[in-house]
Design a protein around this motif. Structure first.
Motif, PDB file in Angstrom:
ATOM      1  N   ASP A 136       0.845  -1.196   0.000  1.00 52.41           N
ATOM      2  CA  ASP A 136       0.000   0.000   0.000  1.00 52.41           C
ATOM      3  C   ASP A 136       0.882   1.248   0.000  1.00 52.41           C
ATOM      4  N   PHE A 137       0.263   2.392  -0.266  1.00 52.53           N
ATOM      5  CA  PHE A 137       0.963   3.666  -0.395  1.00 52.53           C
ATOM      6  C   PHE A 137       0.568   4.607   0.734  1.00 52.53           C
ATOM      7  N   GLY A 138       1.485   5.499   1.092  1.00 51.84           N
ATOM      8  CA  GLY A 138       1.208   6.518   2.093  1.00 51.84           C
ATOM      9  C   GLY A 138       1.906   7.816   1.726  1.00 51.84           C
ATOM     10  N   GLU A 139       1.436   8.905   2.301  1.00 48.91           N
ATOM     11  CA  GLU A 139       2.081  10.203   2.090  1.00 48.91           C
ATOM     12  C   GLU A 139       1.816  11.083   3.298  1.00 48.91           C
ATOM     13  N   LEU A 140       2.720  12.026   3.566  1.00 51.77           N
ATOM     14  CA  LEU A 140       2.545  12.961   4.674  1.00 51.77           C
ATOM     15  C   LEU A 140       3.502  14.123   4.524  1.00 51.77           C
ATOM     16  N   LYS A 141       3.171  15.225   5.193  1.00 52.22           N
ATOM     17  CA  LYS A 141       4.044  16.394   5.218  1.00 52.22           C
ATOM     18  C   LYS A 141       4.866  16.365   6.495  1.00 52.22           C
ATOM     19  N   VAL A 142       6.160  16.620   6.357  1.00 51.78           N
ATOM     20  CA  VAL A 142       7.046  16.574   7.515  1.00 51.78           C
ATOM     21  C   VAL A 142       7.841  17.881   7.593  1.00 51.78           C
ATOM     22  N   PRO A 143       8.218  18.302   8.801  1.00 53.44           N
ATOM     23  CA  PRO A 143       9.046  19.511   8.926  1.00 53.44           C
ATOM     24  C   PRO A 143      10.462  19.244   8.408  1.00 53.44           C
ATOM     25  N   THR A 144      11.116  20.281   7.903  1.00 53.60           N
ATOM     26  CA  THR A 144      12.472  20.139   7.373  1.00 53.60           C
ATOM     27  C   THR A 144      13.457  20.960   8.198  1.00 53.60           C
ATOM     28  N   THR A 145      14.717  20.665   7.999  1.00 54.87           N
ATOM     29  CA  THR A 145      15.764  21.404   8.716  1.00 54.87           C
ATOM     30  C   THR A 145      15.833  22.855   8.255  1.00 54.87           C
ATOM     31  N   ALA A 146      15.227  23.151   7.080  1.00 57.50           N
ATOM     32  CA  ALA A 146      15.217  24.521   6.568  1.00 57.50           C
ATOM     33  C   ALA A 146      14.090  25.358   7.165  1.00 57.50           C
ATOM     34  N   GLY A 147      13.279  24.724   8.024  1.00 53.05           N
ATOM     35  CA  GLY A 147      12.192  25.453   8.667  1.00 53.05           C
ATOM     36  C   GLY A 147      10.887  25.438   7.906  1.00 53.05           C
ATOM     37  N   LYS A 151       6.448  17.388   1.443  1.00 46.44           N
ATOM     38  CA  LYS A 151       5.585  16.223   1.294  1.00 46.44           C
ATOM     39  C   LYS A 151       6.416  15.027   0.844  1.00 46.44           C
ATOM     40  N   LEU A 152       6.302  13.938   1.575  1.00 50.67           N
ATOM     41  CA  LEU A 152       7.022  12.707   1.251  1.00 50.67           C
ATOM     42  C   LEU A 152       6.019  11.600   0.933  1.00 50.67           C
ATOM     43  N   TYR A 153       6.455  10.658   0.107  1.00 50.38           N
ATOM     44  CA  TYR A 153       5.617   9.542  -0.336  1.00 50.38           C
ATOM     45  C   TYR A 153       6.350   8.236  -0.010  1.00 50.38           C
ATOM     46  N   PHE A 154       5.598   7.220   0.387  1.00 46.05           N
ATOM     47  CA  PHE A 154       6.261   5.944   0.694  1.00 46.05           C
ATOM     48  C   PHE A 154       5.376   4.763   0.310  1.00 46.05           C
ATOM     49  N   LYS A 258       6.495  10.528  12.794  1.00 49.05           N
ATOM     50  CA  LYS A 258       5.923  11.587  13.629  1.00 49.05           C
ATOM     51  C   LYS A 258       7.016  12.348  14.383  1.00 49.05           C
ATOM     52  N   ASN A 259       6.985  13.677  14.258  1.00 47.65           N
ATOM     53  CA  ASN A 259       7.925  14.573  14.943  1.00 47.65           C
ATOM     54  C   ASN A 259       9.374  14.414  14.478  1.00 47.65           C
ATOM     55  N   ARG A 260       9.575  13.730  13.347  1.00 46.14           N
ATOM     56  CA  ARG A 260      10.925  13.578  12.795  1.00 46.14           C
ATOM     57  C   ARG A 260      11.168  14.695  11.786  1.00 46.14           C
ATOM     58  N   VAL A 261      12.370  15.234  11.750  1.00 42.97           N
ATOM     59  CA  VAL A 261      12.701  16.357  10.867  1.00 42.97           C
ATOM     60  C   VAL A 261      13.467  15.843   9.649  1.00 42.97           C
ATOM     61  N   PHE A 262      13.028  16.270   8.471  1.00 41.20           N
ATOM     62  CA  PHE A 262      13.615  15.813   7.206  1.00 41.20           C
ATOM     63  C   PHE A 262      14.757  16.730   6.779  1.00 41.20           C
ATOM     64  N   ASP A 263      15.873  16.106   6.373  1.00 44.67           N
ATOM     65  CA  ASP A 263      16.995  16.875   5.828  1.00 44.67           C
ATOM     66  C   ASP A 263      17.239  16.497   4.369  1.00 44.67           C
ATOM     67  N   TRP A 268      16.991  10.028   5.399  1.00 45.99           N
ATOM     68  CA  TRP A 268      15.643   9.647   5.866  1.00 45.99           C
ATOM     69  C   TRP A 268      15.392   8.155   5.628  1.00 45.99           C
ATOM     70  N   GLN A 269      15.772   7.649   4.436  1.00 38.29           N
ATOM     71  CA  GLN A 269      15.589   6.232   4.133  1.00 38.29           C
ATOM     72  C   GLN A 269      16.449   5.361   5.042  1.00 38.29           C
ATOM     73  N   GLU A 270      17.691   5.790   5.286  1.00 38.42           N
ATOM     74  CA  GLU A 270      18.565   5.031   6.172  1.00 38.42           C
ATOM     75  C   GLU A 270      17.988   4.963   7.581  1.00 38.42           C
ATOM     76  N   ALA A 271      17.440   6.094   8.052  1.00 35.84           N
ATOM     77  CA  ALA A 271      16.827   6.106   9.384  1.00 35.84           C
ATOM     78  C   ALA A 271      15.621   5.172   9.439  1.00 35.84           C
ATOM     79  N   CYS A 272      14.867   5.099   8.339  1.00 34.03           N
ATOM     80  CA  CYS A 272      13.699   4.218   8.293  1.00 34.03           C
ATOM     81  C   CYS A 272      14.123   2.750   8.349  1.00 34.03           C
ATOM     82  N   MET A 273      15.188   2.398   7.630  1.00 34.88           N
ATOM     83  CA  MET A 273      15.669   1.015   7.665  1.00 34.88           C
ATOM     84  C   MET A 273      16.143   0.630   9.066  1.00 34.88           C
TER      85      MET A 273
END
Length: 514
Positions: A136-147, A151-154, A258-263, A268-273
């Protein structure tokens, strides 16, 4: 007093990181109310609450009636109450937002929580090892280090028996090639492939599902035929079919992201693994009471081995499909883009092929066909991007029919001759004649060119003649097949119009069917 308690609870939950939707569900109030209260300072809220106590409301004359409706039907929405007010009490000039707020106040005052319909579910038997994987597919908006926010898709994968998971992310919408690449990665992660793979009815896989007959995209069809796994497409929101993967999508959103900041995407993929190894596949599953990683060690032996690498570049291009809606627009990247009037046709599949280079969107009826629309991609969401030329009725209905018929018949000279004959003989009924021609071409494509040649030879000039000759040719072909012992299934239920067969013989001998 009750509004103040809700106001304080909203701000308390927001400070703990809950989203507006989560707060609305927790407090059983509308999401819009959470947003409105969340924006108010304490001073603004007290001023707002005081104004509510001192002012009359438009719907006060109907207060008792609305209370009675809500007590009888606790699941009524504000939109339904508005409709009932208009229908039963002829209430006009009141907005849906006003009604919704009034209904929310009544629910609070009279303690009438909104009751949502519940669905009955039964436990699904555990599947044997190696039988099924769900996707299945998912998507969400996450905060970034740039402030800002991004939107990310997985895509999530889960082995139905062991609950062993795999997740991969992109920072743009998925294409069919992405799905196939990532599914190959999932096979390597799992150590093999299951017999069956369960998907949602996503446009990356399927064009449509006609009464159980799956019409998959050309790209995915070639991939599925190469890997030879069984495809099962389930309906949306169907936990009986894909409840396991739906839980994975929620788990990824609420536990990992949740509450994770994207750079950047690789980090991000490595952190997910790492999260999958540490939590997603290691924590004891609440249903099986086992660690997915431990059960996977046993299930891995029952998976089908995947040999070799799939050759993407030799199979297909990078186009993806989109559905054409009734208003002649397609959806892409959160916006709607126009296509020429007449692209949508009732009863057709209404699928177009689109390509994006990051700057422009190109639309074709066929993967390698002529471009029917080209737009500059918008960086905003929720817009309708329109090419003015797509909305100009540059052709009459007659001209559109003629163009469609000419495109359907390879022999341009002969079909042009027929159209000219019909225009001269039936100037007032030309559209009706053209519709008969179009229907005959669609119904008897294998015989239409021969029928046109016969019409020209016999100097006939009616659309009914074309249809009758095509029917006669198909009947003769069927009889010929029967004589040779070759019976084709598609001719078994053939039904000709209510005319005697000698009419068709007269047509071919030079007479008229009129």
């Amino acid at each position: 007093m009750e509004k103040l308690m809700i106001y304080n609870e909203i701000h308390r939950l927001k400070s703990q990181g809950f989203s507006n939707s989560q707060i609305a569900r927790k407090l059983r109030i509308s999401r819009n109310r959470v947003i409105d209260y969340g924006k108010m300072t304490p001073e603004e809220f007290f001023e707002f609450a005081s104004s509510l106590q001192n002012r009359s409301k438009k719907l006060d004359p109907y207060h008792e009636t609305i209370v009675r409706w809500l007590k009888e039907h606790p699941d009524l929405s504000g939109a339904q109450v508005l409709d009932w007010l208009e229908e039963r009490l002829n209430v006009k000039s009141v907005s849906e937002n006003t009604v919704r707020n009034y209904v929310n106040d009544i629910r609070e005052t009279y303690h009438i929580p909104k009751q949502l319909p519940e669905r009955d579910f039964g436990a699904v038997p555990e599947l044997p090892m190696g039988q099924q994987m769900q996707v299945d597919f998912g998507e969400l908006k996450v905060p970034t280090t740039a402030g800002s926010f991004k939107k990310l898709y997985f895509i999530g994968f889960i082995l139905s028996h062991s609950r062993f998971k795999y997740v991969e992310w992109l920072d743009r919408p998925f294409q069919t090639t992405d799905l196939i690449h990532i599914q190959e990665n999932a096979f390597r992660h799992f150590g093999g492939m299951t017999q069956e793979i369960v998907y949602d009815q996503d446009r990356l896989l399927a064009v449509s599902e006609n009464a159980g007959d799956i019409i998959m995209t050309a790209e995915f069809t070639k991939y599925q035929q190469t890997r030879k796994f069984k495809v099962y497409l389930c309906r949306k929101a169907d936990p009986q079919s894909k409840g396991k993967i739906e839980q994975v999508i929620k788990y990824v959103k609420n536990n990992f992201a949740k509450n994770r900041v994207f750079d950047n995407l690789p980090d991000w993929q490595e952190a997910c693994m790492k999260w999958l190894k540490r939590t997603g596949n290691y924590k004891v599953h609440h249903n099986t009471k086992k660690r997915p990683s431990e059960v996977h060690a046993l299930e891995k032996q029952h998976l089908q081995k995947v040999f070799g690498s799939y050759l993407f570049e030799k199979i297909f291009g990078t186009s993806i499909t989109r559905k054409v809606h009734k208003d002649n627009v397609i959806r892409f990247g959160g916006n709607r883009y126009s296509v020429p009037l007449g692209t949508y046709r009732k009863g057709s599949q209404n699928i177009v092929h689109v390509q994006s280079d990051g700057q422009h969107l190109t639309v074709r009826l066929h993967p390698n066909g002529a471009v029917i629309a080209r737009h500059v991609l918008s960086k905003e969401d929720g817009l309708i991007i329109t090419d003015p030329s797509h909305r100009e009725r540059s052709r009459s209905k007659r001209d559109q029919l003629i163009k469609q018929i000419e495109e359907m018949v390879p022999e341009k000279e002969t079909i042009g001759w027929l159209i000219k004959q019909l225009a001269e003989r039936y100037p007032r009924h030309l559209i009706d004649q053209l519709k008969i021609v179009q229907a005959a071409i669609l119904t008897y494509p294998a015989f239409i060119e021969e029928a046109l040649d016969e019409m020209k030879r016999l100097k006939l000039n009616s659309a009914n003649d074309l249809r009758d000759i095509a029917i006669s040719l198909e009947i003769q072909n069927r009889k010929k097949l029967k004589k040779t012992g070759i019976e084709n299934e598609k001719y078994k239920n053939l039904a000709a119009p209510e005319r005697k067969e000698d009419i068709y013989i007269r047509v071919l001998q030079g007479g008229s069917a009129q």
